[in-house]
Each structure stands twice: as C-alpha cells, then as structure tokens.
Design a protein around this motif. Structure first.
Motif, PDB file in Angstrom:
ATOM      1  N   VAL A 133       0.865  -1.179   0.000  1.00 62.33           N
ATOM      2  CA  VAL A 133       0.000   0.000   0.000  1.00 62.33           C
ATOM      3  C   VAL A 133       0.898   1.224   0.000  1.00 62.33           C
ATOM      4  CG1 VAL A 133      -1.667   1.364   1.313  1.00 62.33           C
ATOM      5  CG2 VAL A 133      -1.936  -1.119   1.174  1.00 62.33           C
ATOM      6  N   HIS A 134       0.711   2.103  -0.960  1.00 62.06           N
ATOM      7  CA  HIS A 134       1.518   3.313  -1.035  1.00 62.06           C
ATOM      8  C   HIS A 134       1.120   4.257   0.102  1.00 62.06           C
ATOM      9  CE1 HIS A 134       3.464   6.906  -2.553  1.00 62.06           C
ATOM     10  NE2 HIS A 134       4.070   6.156  -3.475  1.00 62.06           N
ATOM     11  N   PRO A 135       2.066   4.700   0.914  1.00 63.46           N
ATOM     12  CA  PRO A 135       1.725   5.536   2.071  1.00 63.46           C
ATOM     13  C   PRO A 135       0.993   6.823   1.701  1.00 63.46           C
ATOM     14  CG  PRO A 135       3.996   4.778   2.220  1.00 63.46           C
ATOM     15  CD  PRO A 135       3.505   4.408   0.855  1.00 63.46           C
ATOM     16  N   ALA A 136       1.397   7.462   0.601  1.00 64.80           N
ATOM     17  CA  ALA A 136       0.733   8.703   0.205  1.00 64.80           C
ATOM     18  C   ALA A 136      -0.721   8.438  -0.189  1.00 64.80           C
ATOM     19  CB  ALA A 136       1.480   9.363  -0.951  1.00 64.80           C
ATOM     20  N   GLU A 137      -0.956   7.331  -0.890  1.00 65.92           N
ATOM     21  CA  GLU A 137      -2.327   6.980  -1.266  1.00 65.92           C
ATOM     22  C   GLU A 137      -3.137   6.539  -0.047  1.00 65.92           C
ATOM     23  OE1 GLU A 137      -3.596   7.548  -4.123  1.00 65.92           O
ATOM     24  OE2 GLU A 137      -1.734   8.098  -5.125  1.00 65.92           O
ATOM     25  N   ALA A 138      -2.444   5.976   0.941  1.00 66.87           N
ATOM     26  CA  ALA A 138      -3.142   5.538   2.155  1.00 66.87           C
ATOM     27  C   ALA A 138      -3.815   6.716   2.844  1.00 66.87           C
ATOM     28  CB  ALA A 138      -2.151   4.860   3.108  1.00 66.87           C
ATOM     29  N   SER A 139      -3.177   7.888   2.793  1.00 67.68           N
ATOM     30  CA  SER A 139      -3.755   9.083   3.413  1.00 67.68           C
ATOM     31  C   SER A 139      -4.956   9.609   2.652  1.00 67.68           C
ATOM     32  CB  SER A 139      -2.690  10.182   3.503  1.00 67.68           C
ATOM     33  OG  SER A 139      -1.656   9.806   4.380  1.00 67.68           O
ATOM     34  N   HIS A 140      -5.184   9.089   1.472  1.00 63.81           N
ATOM     35  CA  HIS A 140      -6.295   9.564   0.643  1.00 63.81           C
ATOM     36  C   HIS A 140      -7.268   8.444   0.311  1.00 63.81           C
ATOM     37  CE1 HIS A 140      -4.510  13.555   0.014  1.00 63.81           C
ATOM     38  NE2 HIS A 140      -3.341  12.910   0.008  1.00 63.81           N
ATOM     39  N   GLY A 141      -7.426   7.521   1.242  1.00 64.17           N
ATOM     40  CA  GLY A 141      -8.458   6.499   1.086  1.00 64.17           C
ATOM     41  C   GLY A 141      -7.990   5.069   1.112  1.00 64.17           C
ATOM     42  N   ASP A 142      -6.734   4.839   0.684  1.00 63.94           N
ATOM     43  CA  ASP A 142      -6.278   3.452   0.609  1.00 63.94           C
ATOM     44  C   ASP A 142      -6.035   2.831   1.979  1.00 63.94           C
ATOM     45  OD1 ASP A 142      -6.466   3.598  -2.068  1.00 63.94           O
ATOM     46  OD2 ASP A 142      -4.343   3.254  -2.519  1.00 63.94           O
ATOM     47  N   LEU A 143      -6.071   3.640   3.037  1.00 67.98           N
ATOM     48  CA  LEU A 143      -5.931   3.081   4.375  1.00 67.98           C
ATOM     49  C   LEU A 143      -7.114   2.169   4.710  1.00 67.98           C
ATOM     50  CD1 LEU A 143      -3.796   3.280   6.598  1.00 67.98           C
ATOM     51  CD2 LEU A 143      -5.205   4.998   7.727  1.00 67.98           C
ATOM     52  N   GLY A 144      -8.183   2.305   3.934  1.00 71.32           N
ATOM     53  CA  GLY A 144      -9.325   1.408   4.106  1.00 71.32           C
ATOM     54  C   GLY A 144      -8.997  -0.034   3.791  1.00 71.32           C
ATOM     55  N   MET A 145      -7.865  -0.271   3.113  1.00 71.83           N
ATOM     56  CA  MET A 145      -7.434  -1.644   2.837  1.00 71.83           C
ATOM     57  C   MET A 145      -6.853  -2.325   4.069  1.00 71.83           C
ATOM     58  SD  MET A 145      -5.439  -1.111  -0.784  1.00 71.83           S
ATOM     59  CE  MET A 145      -6.165  -0.270  -2.180  1.00 71.83           C
ATOM     60  N   VAL A 146      -6.492  -1.526   5.064  1.00 73.50           N
ATOM     61  CA  VAL A 146      -5.805  -2.065   6.240  1.00 73.50           C
ATOM     62  C   VAL A 146      -6.815  -2.317   7.352  1.00 73.50           C
ATOM     63  CG1 VAL A 146      -3.927  -1.705   7.882  1.00 73.50           C
ATOM     64  CG2 VAL A 146      -3.779  -0.723   5.580  1.00 73.50           C
ATOM     65  N   ARG A 147      -6.748  -3.517   7.927  1.00 72.83           N
ATOM     66  CA  ARG A 147      -7.656  -3.890   9.007  1.00 72.83           C
ATOM     67  C   ARG A 147      -6.876  -4.057  10.306  1.00 72.83           C
ATOM     68  NH1 ARG A 147     -10.389  -8.772   5.660  1.00 72.83           N
ATOM     69  NH2 ARG A 147      -8.276  -9.518   6.028  1.00 72.83           N
ATOM     70  N   GLY A 148      -7.601  -4.080  11.407  1.00 72.08           N
ATOM     71  CA  GLY A 148      -6.953  -4.209  12.708  1.00 72.08           C
ATOM     72  C   GLY A 148      -6.201  -5.500  12.898  1.00 72.08           C
ATOM     73  N   SER A 149      -6.564  -6.519  12.139  1.00 73.87           N
ATOM     74  CA  SER A 149      -5.891  -7.817  12.256  1.00 73.87           C
ATOM     75  C   SER A 149      -4.630  -7.897  11.414  1.00 73.87           C
ATOM     76  CB  SER A 149      -6.849  -8.935  11.839  1.00 73.87           C
ATOM     77  OG  SER A 149      -7.322  -8.724  10.511  1.00 73.87           O
ATOM     78  N   ASP A 150      -4.320  -6.807  10.679  1.00 70.88           N
ATOM     79  CA  ASP A 150      -3.143  -6.805   9.813  1.00 70.88           C
ATOM     80  C   ASP A 150      -1.901  -6.346  10.571  1.00 70.88           C
ATOM     81  OD1 ASP A 150      -4.741  -7.585   7.681  1.00 70.88           O
ATOM     82  OD2 ASP A 150      -5.107  -5.523   7.025  1.00 70.88           O
ATOM     83  N   LEU A 151      -0.752  -6.509   9.925  1.00 76.52           N
ATOM     84  CA  LEU A 151       0.514  -5.999  10.442  1.00 76.52           C
ATOM     85  C   LEU A 151       1.164  -5.185   9.337  1.00 76.52           C
ATOM     86  CD1 LEU A 151       3.224  -7.901  12.458  1.00 76.52           C
ATOM     87  CD2 LEU A 151       3.879  -6.658  10.395  1.00 76.52           C
ATOM     88  N   VAL A 152       1.571  -3.972   9.659  1.00 74.97           N
ATOM     89  CA  VAL A 152       2.227  -3.103   8.679  1.00 74.97           C
ATOM     90  C   VAL A 152       3.734  -3.262   8.796  1.00 74.97           C
ATOM     91  CG1 VAL A 152       2.758  -0.709   8.097  1.00 74.97           C
ATOM     92  CG2 VAL A 152       0.383  -1.411   8.431  1.00 74.97           C
TER      93      VAL A 152
END
Length: 333
Positions: free
Chosen positions: A85-104
């Motif tokens: 997941v691109h960090p810059a895109e994560a700030s603009h919606g892609d963070l929705g791909m990440v769930r609490g059960s995940d590990l970054v």
C-alpha cells in the motif's frame, strides 16, 4: 549528464570497473553486518506474522517503496498473504485496505518519511501493529513501531554517499530473509510454491501429473497378444504414436512394440508377416503410475532414450500412454 547535444563522455574502463567493484564490496560488507546483528526483534516479527489472522501490509516511499513492492510479492508467493500500500495513497483512502488484524511492515531508511509517520497515529488507533525497517533507531518511526529491524549501513555505495544503494540492498535482503524464515517455519514446500505460480514453468512441472497428459480410452494404441503383424501395424498407424501396447484378455500389459523395434527387425532381415504381436513385442516395457508427476515421465524418457511410457495401475492394468509430444504440449519439458 548529457542534454542530447553535449558529446558523450569517454568511459575510463579501469575507473568504471574500480567503481563497480567498490560498490559491490560496500554492499557485501553491509549484508555481512546485517547478518551479524540479526537478533530477537527479527524472531519476534517472524512469530507475529506466523500468528497473524490478517495480512502483512508493506509500505515505503521512493526507493524503499520499490523494495517494498518486491518484499510484498515475495511474501505472498511463499505463503504469507501480503500486499503493498503506497503511504501517500493511504492518506487519501487506501488506508481502508488495512484492518486491525493486519501488520504493517514499514520501510524508511531515515525513519522520518512523513507519508509514513503521519499514518502511525491512525494505525495505532485501529490496533494495527507496526514492524519498522529503518536505518535510524532514534527516528519517529522507530520510536512508535512495535518492532524495529535495523537496516542501517555504514555508508551508501554511491560515491557521493547520497543515492540509496547499500541501504536498499539491505532492505531487500532483509525482506528475503523474513520470507524464507517464514516459509521454513511453515514447512512450505515446492508444491506450495507451485500453487501460487500455476502459470509459470515451475507450476507446470510441480502440478502436472501423468494422468493430466496421458492418452487413454480409444486414443490408446493397443492390440491383443495373438493379433498378427498387420493388425499391429494398422493400430500403430491409426493412433500415430509410434508404438502399440500388447495386452492380454484382462488388459494386463505384456509388452510394447515401437517404430524403433520395427526398424531393427527389418534391418536384421526378419520376415514379420507370419509373426504375432507377442512374438514381436518388447516385454516388460517402462511403466509409470497415473498419479506420478509428469516430470518423472520426462526423466524416464531421457534416461532410457524412449519417447513414450506406458501408464499402469497397481495391478499392471493398462491405464494410458504418455508420449513426449504430450509433455511438450503441456510445457512440462
């Protein structure tokens, strides 16, 4: 640097080789240092990923991002669900791909890439744990990560000590080390690897069985032991496999007759017109079971200099025939 109008600089061969070798020596030294300092945090990250209910989300900016793409792909292909997941895109919606059960798994040599550090509070609120790969153990990323994997280097391989070179090599190698430690801990086998690479040559070799490529039923060139030479030749010609299998009344394999056998008999001056299939056959032909990997049939053909292998079940009953053309069409060889 040229602008298209400036003359191309002359390459000093000795200098180019010296620079290249120095680059490799610096990167090799960096990898040796990395190997020596691997310790408990690495083990803790491996254990956390093994116990993970979610996925590994890899993040990185710039060159670290390019390395992160490769690490995510390697993890995914070796049994660890992962994606980038691109960090810059994560700030603009892609963070929705990440769930609490995940590990970054966050990559940043400086540990201060704001695109990543800006996400840390949000990830913490979601309960997402963070493993950092960073060369700065005092950085914002290192201070807020659950685990820190030290990717520091004494210097970059770039002669200016600026371009990410040794540092990205260390990141890439550490990602490989993480993936291989995980696949080893899981008991991941070549067959498992093949299942995630079904379109590649490895997948075909490890997933294709003899039963998948063999001729069977009406395609089989078979005759009875008492059939005459002309019946034998008609069957060989009709099925166009350069061979005929000789069976008894119960479909038990007795032998095989091939184009090569015919040629050798004719060279010997034999009169074949009155011979039966049993008279002409080569007894005890090479056989293989249908559940065996097709690559083993290919190895058998190569080892014995033959172009087809008879397929039988446990009772030596004829099941099929696998020809070298079948293996080539299936891209097994």
């Amino acid at each position: 640097m040229t602008d298209g109008t400036s003359p191309i600089p002359h390459v000093n061969g000795s200098q180019a080789l010296a620079t290249a070798r120095a680059t490799l020596h610096i990167e090799i030294a960096s990898l040796h240092a990395l190997a020596e300092r691997l310790d408990e945090p690495f083990v803790a990250v491996v254990q956390a990923i093994l116990a993970l209910r979610g996925r590994v989300i890899v993040m990185g900016m710039g060159k670290s991002g390019h390395v992160g793409h490769k690490i995510a792909a390697t993890l995914a292909s070796t049994g660890t669900p992962a994606f980038f997941v691109h960090p810059a895109e994560a700030s603009h919606g892609d963070l929705g791909m990440v769930r609490g059960s995940d590990l970054v798994l966050a990559l940043s040599n400086s540990g201060e890439s704001h695109e990543i550090t800006d996400l840390l509070p949000v990830l913490k609120r979601q309960g997402v744990r963070v493993a950092a790969m960073t060369g700065n153990l005092q950085s914002t990323l290192a201070q807020h990560a659950d685990w820190v994997l030290d990717t520091s280097v004494e210097r970059e391989a770039c002669p200016l000590n600026l371009a990410p070179t040794a540092s990205t090599t260390v990141q890439l190698a550490l990602g490989d080390a993480l993936a291989t430690a995980l696949l080893d801990a899981r008991g991941f086998q070549a067959e498992d690897f093949a299942r995630s690479h079904p379109g590649g040559s490895l997948g075909r070799r490890l997933l294709t069985h003899v039963r998948d490529v063999m001729r069977s039923g009406s395609e089989l060139p078979r005759v009875q032991a008492h059939d005459d030479f002309f019946t034998l030749m008609r069957e060989m010609s009709a099925k166009n496999l350069g061979a005929a299998i000789i069976v008894d009344a119960n479909n038990q394999v007795l032998g095989i007759f091939t184009d090569g056998d015919l040629r050798r008999r004719l060279e010997q001056g034999a009169d074949l017109r009155q011979a039966s299939a049993q008279d002409l056959m080569h007894p005890r032909p090479r056989t293989i079971a249908p559940h065996v990997l097709a690559t083993q049939a290919a190895q058998m053909m190569e080892q014995h200099g033959i172009t087809s292998v008879v397929v039988v079940d446990g009772a030596n009953t004829l099941v099929g025939l696998v020809h070298i053309r079948d293996l080539m069409l299936a891209k097994v060889i």
